[in-house]
Design a protein around this motif. Structure first.
Motif, mmCIF file in Angstrom:
data_model
loop_
_atom_site.group_PDB
_atom_site.id
_atom_site.type_symbol
_atom_site.label_atom_id
_atom_site.label_comp_id
_atom_site.label_asym_id
_atom_site.label_seq_id
_atom_site.Cartn_x
_atom_site.Cartn_y
_atom_site.Cartn_z
ATOM 1 N N GLU A 79 78.748 71.513 63.993
ATOM 2 C CA GLU A 79 78.155 72.832 64.212
ATOM 3 C C GLU A 79 76.758 72.874 63.615
ATOM 4 O O GLU A 79 76.397 72.023 62.804
ATOM 5 C CB GLU A 79 79.026 73.930 63.598
ATOM 6 C CG GLU A 79 79.175 73.824 62.096
ATOM 7 C CD GLU A 79 80.075 74.908 61.505
ATOM 8 O OE1 GLU A 79 79.689 75.458 60.455
ATOM 9 O OE2 GLU A 79 81.144 75.186 62.079
ATOM 10 N N CYS A 157 75.945 80.393 65.003
ATOM 11 C CA CYS A 157 76.798 79.220 64.852
ATOM 12 C C CYS A 157 77.121 78.655 66.228
ATOM 13 O O CYS A 157 77.715 79.346 67.061
ATOM 14 C CB CYS A 157 78.092 79.558 64.109
ATOM 15 S SG CYS A 157 79.142 78.122 63.831
ATOM 16 N N GLU A 159 78.826 75.234 68.188
ATOM 17 C CA GLU A 159 79.758 74.142 67.920
ATOM 18 C C GLU A 159 79.774 73.118 69.041
ATOM 19 O O GLU A 159 79.531 73.449 70.203
ATOM 20 C CB GLU A 159 81.173 74.679 67.731
ATOM 21 C CG GLU A 159 81.322 75.568 66.514
ATOM 22 C CD GLU A 159 82.748 76.053 66.312
ATOM 23 O OE1 GLU A 159 83.543 76.028 67.282
ATOM 24 O OE2 GLU A 159 83.066 76.463 65.184
#
Length: 178
Positions: A79, A157, A159
């Motif tokens: 991430e 964030c 990922e």
């Protein structure tokens, strides 16, 4: 069959492309500007080890409870956070593994990953946009003080699933998990 990624000892110079190691300055790094006595001589300050940065939002402090991992450790996801730094420091004396890849393009294979073995008295701060694996704690479950951006606009964030890469992290023979 999995591919092995060996975690090397965490040192400032090797980690510098990804962020900062949070630990006291070594004797060769101490200067009157970054190390000095405070509080009438009852404390010694190692000043500005790392500096949090962010775009909008607020610098926040949280506690993450991480579950222990058994070696070898299978990696699952990488991430990154585009809007600020993110720092981790063990609060319960557990060693841990740090997996990183350079900021920018997503890692494409094990060749893009670097693994570090962090002792319990070392913290890490990832620069913004640096790819990293979530906490990989050794020995037992552990609490981490986390300093990062909170309450800001925008997604912070992203990922990348890597479980199908079949990578396992192992320690160098001289490293011992506590």
């Amino acid at each position: 069959m999995s591919t092995k990624l060996i975690a090397k000892t965490l040192v400032k110079a090797d980690f510098a492309p990804y962020g900062a190691v949070i630990e006291p300055y070594g004797k060769d790094e101490e200067t009157p500007e970054n190390c000095y006595h405070i509080n009438n001589g009852y404390a010694y300050c190692h000043d500005a080890i790392a500096e949090a940065s962010l775009d909008a939002g607020t610098v926040g402090m949280s506690i993450f409870r991480a579950k222990m991992r058994e070696c070898p450790i299978a990696l699952s996801v990488m991430e990154y956070h585009p809007f600020g730094t993110q720092a981790f420091f063990s609060m319960t004396g557990q060693d841990y593994i740090v997996i990183v890849a350079k900021a920018g393009e997503p890692p494409k294979s094990i060749d893009d990953l670097t693994a570090f073995y962090a002792k319990s008295n070392q913290g890490v701060q990832y620069d913004a946009n640096v790819w990293h694996h979530p906490l990989l704690v050794l020995g037992s479950d552990a609490n981490f003080l986390v300093v990062d951006r909170i309450h800001g606009e925008g997604k912070n964030c992203y990922e990348l699933e890597i479980g199908d890469w079949n990578i396992c992290v192992e320690l160098e023979s001289e490293q011992v998990a506590v």
